[in-house]
Scaffold this motif. Sequence first.
Motif, PDB file in Angstrom:
ATOM      1  N   VAL A 120       1.019  -1.000  -0.007  1.00 57.42           N
ATOM      2  CA  VAL A 120      -0.316  -0.079   0.275  1.00 57.42           C
ATOM      3  C   VAL A 120       0.330   1.466  -0.153  1.00 57.42           C
ATOM      4  O   VAL A 120       1.769   1.448   0.896  1.00 57.42           O
ATOM      5  CB  VAL A 120      -0.853  -0.166   1.744  1.00 57.42           C
ATOM      6  CG1 VAL A 120      -2.214  -0.549   0.989  1.00 57.42           C
ATOM      7  CG2 VAL A 120       0.032  -0.731   2.260  1.00 57.42           C
ATOM      8  N   ALA A 123       1.560   4.326   3.315  1.00 54.98           N
ATOM      9  CA  ALA A 123      -0.202   3.858   4.041  1.00 54.98           C
ATOM     10  C   ALA A 123       0.317   5.609   5.333  1.00 54.98           C
ATOM     11  O   ALA A 123       1.561   5.354   5.474  1.00 54.98           O
ATOM     12  CB  ALA A 123       0.523   2.427   5.288  1.00 54.98           C
ATOM     13  N   GLY A 124      -0.957   5.440   6.122  1.00 55.72           N
ATOM     14  CA  GLY A 124      -0.384   6.901   7.040  1.00 55.72           C
ATOM     15  C   GLY A 124      -0.818   7.984   6.335  1.00 55.72           C
ATOM     16  O   GLY A 124      -0.865   8.897   7.062  1.00 55.72           O
ATOM     17  N   ASN A 126      -2.123  11.833   5.835  1.00 49.51           N
ATOM     18  CA  ASN A 126      -2.827  12.449   6.229  1.00 49.51           C
ATOM     19  C   ASN A 126      -3.590  13.264   5.514  1.00 49.51           C
ATOM     20  O   ASN A 126      -2.621  13.912   4.809  1.00 49.51           O
ATOM     21  CB  ASN A 126      -2.733  12.889   7.786  1.00 49.51           C
ATOM     22  CG  ASN A 126      -3.709  13.432   8.287  1.00 49.51           C
ATOM     23  OD1 ASN A 126      -4.386  14.303   7.689  1.00 49.51           O
ATOM     24  ND2 ASN A 126      -4.300  13.463   9.630  1.00 49.51           N
ATOM     25  N   ILE A 128      -5.169  16.315   5.477  1.00 42.72           N
ATOM     26  CA  ILE A 128      -4.473  17.631   6.070  1.00 42.72           C
ATOM     27  C   ILE A 128      -3.145  18.100   6.254  1.00 42.72           C
ATOM     28  O   ILE A 128      -2.917  19.372   5.687  1.00 42.72           O
ATOM     29  CB  ILE A 128      -5.358  17.666   7.264  1.00 42.72           C
ATOM     30  CG1 ILE A 128      -7.151  16.924   6.882  1.00 42.72           C
ATOM     31  CG2 ILE A 128      -4.996  19.590   7.788  1.00 42.72           C
ATOM     32  CD1 ILE A 128      -7.727  16.924   8.954  1.00 42.72           C
ATOM     33  N   LEU A 129      -2.683  17.000   6.051  1.00 43.43           N
ATOM     34  CA  LEU A 129      -1.100  17.876   6.276  1.00 43.43           C
ATOM     35  C   LEU A 129      -0.542  17.973   5.216  1.00 43.43           C
ATOM     36  O   LEU A 129      -0.574  17.393   4.443  1.00 43.43           O
ATOM     37  CB  LEU A 129      -0.594  16.761   6.960  1.00 43.43           C
ATOM     38  CG  LEU A 129      -0.777  16.794   8.868  1.00 43.43           C
ATOM     39  CD1 LEU A 129      -0.228  15.666  10.037  1.00 43.43           C
ATOM     40  CD2 LEU A 129      -1.131  17.742   9.100  1.00 43.43           C
ATOM     41  N   GLU A 133       5.175  17.073   5.670  1.00 38.48           N
ATOM     42  CA  GLU A 133       5.054  16.274   7.224  1.00 38.48           C
ATOM     43  C   GLU A 133       5.072  15.060   6.861  1.00 38.48           C
ATOM     44  O   GLU A 133       5.321  13.808   7.250  1.00 38.48           O
ATOM     45  CB  GLU A 133       3.969  17.042   7.240  1.00 38.48           C
ATOM     46  CG  GLU A 133       4.191  18.565   8.056  1.00 38.48           C
ATOM     47  CD  GLU A 133       3.159  18.986   8.326  1.00 38.48           C
ATOM     48  OE1 GLU A 133       3.037  19.864   9.669  1.00 38.48           O
ATOM     49  OE2 GLU A 133       2.081  19.693   7.924  1.00 38.48           O
ATOM     50  N   TYR A 136       7.768  12.368   6.321  1.00 38.36           N
ATOM     51  CA  TYR A 136       8.423  12.556   7.475  1.00 38.36           C
ATOM     52  C   TYR A 136       7.781  11.535   8.175  1.00 38.36           C
ATOM     53  O   TYR A 136       8.449  10.223   8.722  1.00 38.36           O
ATOM     54  CB  TYR A 136       8.332  13.885   8.786  1.00 38.36           C
ATOM     55  CG  TYR A 136      10.546  14.051   8.069  1.00 38.36           C
ATOM     56  CD1 TYR A 136      11.178  13.802   8.666  1.00 38.36           C
ATOM     57  CD2 TYR A 136      10.184  15.217   7.032  1.00 38.36           C
ATOM     58  CE1 TYR A 136      12.384  15.025   8.644  1.00 38.36           C
ATOM     59  CE2 TYR A 136      11.142  15.963   6.998  1.00 38.36           C
ATOM     60  CZ  TYR A 136      12.120  15.853   7.436  1.00 38.36           C
ATOM     61  OH  TYR A 136      13.701  15.773   6.775  1.00 38.36           O
ATOM     62  N   ILE A 137       6.232  11.244   8.374  1.00 34.32           N
ATOM     63  CA  ILE A 137       5.222  10.600   9.695  1.00 34.32           C
ATOM     64  C   ILE A 137       5.993   8.867   8.869  1.00 34.32           C
ATOM     65  O   ILE A 137       5.907   8.114   9.152  1.00 34.32           O
ATOM     66  CB  ILE A 137       4.267  10.866   9.085  1.00 34.32           C
ATOM     67  CG1 ILE A 137       4.396  11.906  10.488  1.00 34.32           C
ATOM     68  CG2 ILE A 137       3.032   9.722   9.647  1.00 34.32           C
ATOM     69  CD1 ILE A 137       2.683  13.025   9.843  1.00 34.32           C
ATOM     70  N   ALA A 140       9.034   7.415   9.376  1.00 34.27           N
ATOM     71  CA  ALA A 140       9.038   6.612  10.088  1.00 34.27           C
ATOM     72  C   ALA A 140       7.912   5.657  10.667  1.00 34.27           C
ATOM     73  O   ALA A 140       8.667   4.498  11.045  1.00 34.27           O
ATOM     74  CB  ALA A 140       8.763   7.782  11.256  1.00 34.27           C
ATOM     75  N   ILE A 141       7.111   5.528  10.279  1.00 37.21           N
ATOM     76  CA  ILE A 141       6.637   4.226  10.460  1.00 37.21           C
ATOM     77  C   ILE A 141       7.252   3.205   9.651  1.00 37.21           C
ATOM     78  O   ILE A 141       6.905   1.719  10.225  1.00 37.21           O
ATOM     79  CB  ILE A 141       5.354   4.595   9.561  1.00 37.21           C
ATOM     80  CG1 ILE A 141       3.994   5.286  10.398  1.00 37.21           C
ATOM     81  CG2 ILE A 141       4.369   3.454   9.860  1.00 37.21           C
ATOM     82  CD1 ILE A 141       2.806   5.842  10.008  1.00 37.21           C
ATOM     83  N   LEU A 142       7.802   3.399   8.216  1.00 42.66           N
ATOM     84  CA  LEU A 142       8.556   2.805   7.804  1.00 42.66           C
ATOM     85  C   LEU A 142       9.681   2.213   8.618  1.00 42.66           C
ATOM     86  O   LEU A 142      10.621   1.395   8.323  1.00 42.66           O
ATOM     87  CB  LEU A 142       8.760   2.594   6.556  1.00 42.66           C
ATOM     88  CG  LEU A 142       7.869   3.240   5.817  1.00 42.66           C
ATOM     89  CD1 LEU A 142       8.285   3.058   4.493  1.00 42.66           C
ATOM     90  CD2 LEU A 142       7.249   1.663   5.039  1.00 42.66           C
TER      91      LEU A 142
END
Lengths: 435, 288
Positions: A120, A123-124, A126, A128-129, A133, A136-137, A140-142
């Motif tokens: 996918v 993934a994650g 958002n 709105i952001l 950003e 980076y998220i 970080a999840i990966l």
Amino acid sequence: MTINLIQENTQESIWEDNKTILSVQNVSKKFCRSLKRAYIYGLKDITSQLLGKSRKSNCLRKDEFWALSDINLQLKRGESVGLIGVNGSGKTTLMRIIAGILKPDNGSIKVKGRLASLSVLGAGFNPILSGRENVYINMAILGLSKQEIDKNFQNVLDFAEIWDAIDAPVRTYSSGMKARLGFACAIYTNPDIMLIDEVLAVGDFSFRQKCYRKLSELRQNGVSFVLVSHAASAILSTCNSAIYLHKGKVVMTGKAKLVIKRYEEDLAVNKGKKITVNPGQMAFPEKLKNKNLDTKLQIITISLRDSKGNLIERLTTGKGAYICVECECYTPLKDASLNLIIRSISEQNNCCLWLKSCNDMGFIDINPGCFVFKMKLPYCGLITGVYSIKLNLSHNGTYYTILDAVESFKFQVDGIDNMSQCSYYQPRSWEFESR
Amino acid sequence: MPNKLFKKNKPEIIYTVESEIRHPWRLLGEMLGDVIASRELAWRLLVRNIKAQYRQSFLGIFWALIPPALTAIGCTFASNAGIINIGNTDIPYPAYVMLGTTLWQTFLDAFNGPGIAFKSSRSLLTQIKFPHEAIIISQLGQTFFNLLVKLIFVVLIFLVFQVPVSWMIIFSPFTFLSLILLGTAIGLLLIPITNLIKDVANSLQVVILVWFFITPVAFPVPNEGIMSIMVKLNPVTPLLVTARELVTTGEISYSVAFVLVSLLSLLMLLIGWLVFRLSMPFLIERVS
């Protein structure tokens, strides 16, 4: 379909082999068909996990079935393996077990090194952001630290080609932009193993090309791939070996080319359900008995013949053949024509050929007696699969009065090598000249 | 390709059928390792959630204030009109209620936290493997953040009503922490049941309402009657009352109970964490 389970070497020595980076041993997974039971079993399983008891996961409870059973797979550094099978064969489940999202019900998985999943993209994210950003998220999840992300951020931007839009909210991105950004994030986590699940169906052509180029670059750098697809071409171009799954069981493992060939043959013949093929000839003796006064013409047999006129059971791609229709005529007929439609049963009943003899040689006149319509195929242009012929004989020219028809004559076409990515057979010859 | 950077330290992961609880020390090590590994991600998720939460609203931070403020106003009206009979409070009633609701809301935030974290990260959990502790820690951060916002308004109310505070207030963060620990622990323990059996999730609404009434949020602890027993048996009571007493009078009436409940919360948190960790694969399988 015969199932020949190929047992891989399951000795301990594999575990100590330094080059093996992914080892799947005797992995099984079961799912529950009833939703309520699934929840209750879930609670029971969690309880036995907490108490440290065995949850007897090797036997089925009511409403449960094996989504995967006894899967073995070893992957060495730099090797790639393809998982192929029809929908519901367990490809994605196996991927998710390897990725550590699902827990196996039997067997074990050992992963050495960083694993990235391209199942996918983004993934994650958002909406709105901003893109920045979200990068980076997502990274970080990966599993990357901030320094690692900083280091790769520019690469991600360059690959995704989103330079000026990076500070706009992701909501304003097109789906292609989102996919590009997600792909770039996953690529630049510098994985050792990549799980790719039908992912490259996104984006436009040039981006897909870019992805393939990047993936082959990664392969050269020694990254291993596990590729899920039901398209043979992707697996053939990427993987050394392949595993053919059907209903959670391994049908065949081995060289990608051989496995794909087997898969395509099975696909052509079965497609999940059994199709009975007429063995090269179809006769209608009962028609002669039911003859009445209005009958002007009857089709007696339909047959496949080779170029020498002998009966054959199947056609072969690229070889010459005849499709013969034998008829008996009772009254003189004017402006007759043989019309036939060939549909591919293997490919959702797609119409392959729509032919009328009158288009090729004009209308013909028929005198009473027996005769044979022969359609000569200098080369059989159809590829591997099961086909169905629907044909009729008509007269009165363009007024098209049907004399007799056959709803469906099914026959099989055997493929030849190196055709798995072609949609029809092109008769050809090559020349090479130097100037 | 800066690929070689990561080739040195190769983590090795093994997934098996066996319950991890069979090897408690290894499990504990993995749990701690995951917490350390997930702190950066937790921080990013927290910042993301807070940003996303406030970027879309114009009133922004004020939304954190509205529920306790409404409760305070409502209780004050009810008290003044004599609808509910409240004993004497040590400080002006609106300030009393505002502080009480803030504490209760914080407990409730912590209690709902794990469930909210699981629900909002559902798609992520079913797609990618990452330390699941991150979502819980990030949600804890959110609870702390909400508490801070609410405390700003409590301070404002205290200033308006010129409520004197005790020097013992410096110890109050421990009580806030205990409230959050207890809430989170119960929330974590309930995660498998509420997500697998919808009836439990639905009945929780009622439980919380009853719980609110037997917690001395808007009234002092009663001295007699069944209500008194129920309030005293409520584990939130010593935490909430101690927090309030530390802020206002500085005289602690439930010191033993407070310490006991705090220790119990810690133990429950550990068990809750275990439950959460071991049940995650099963939950993910069933929500995906």
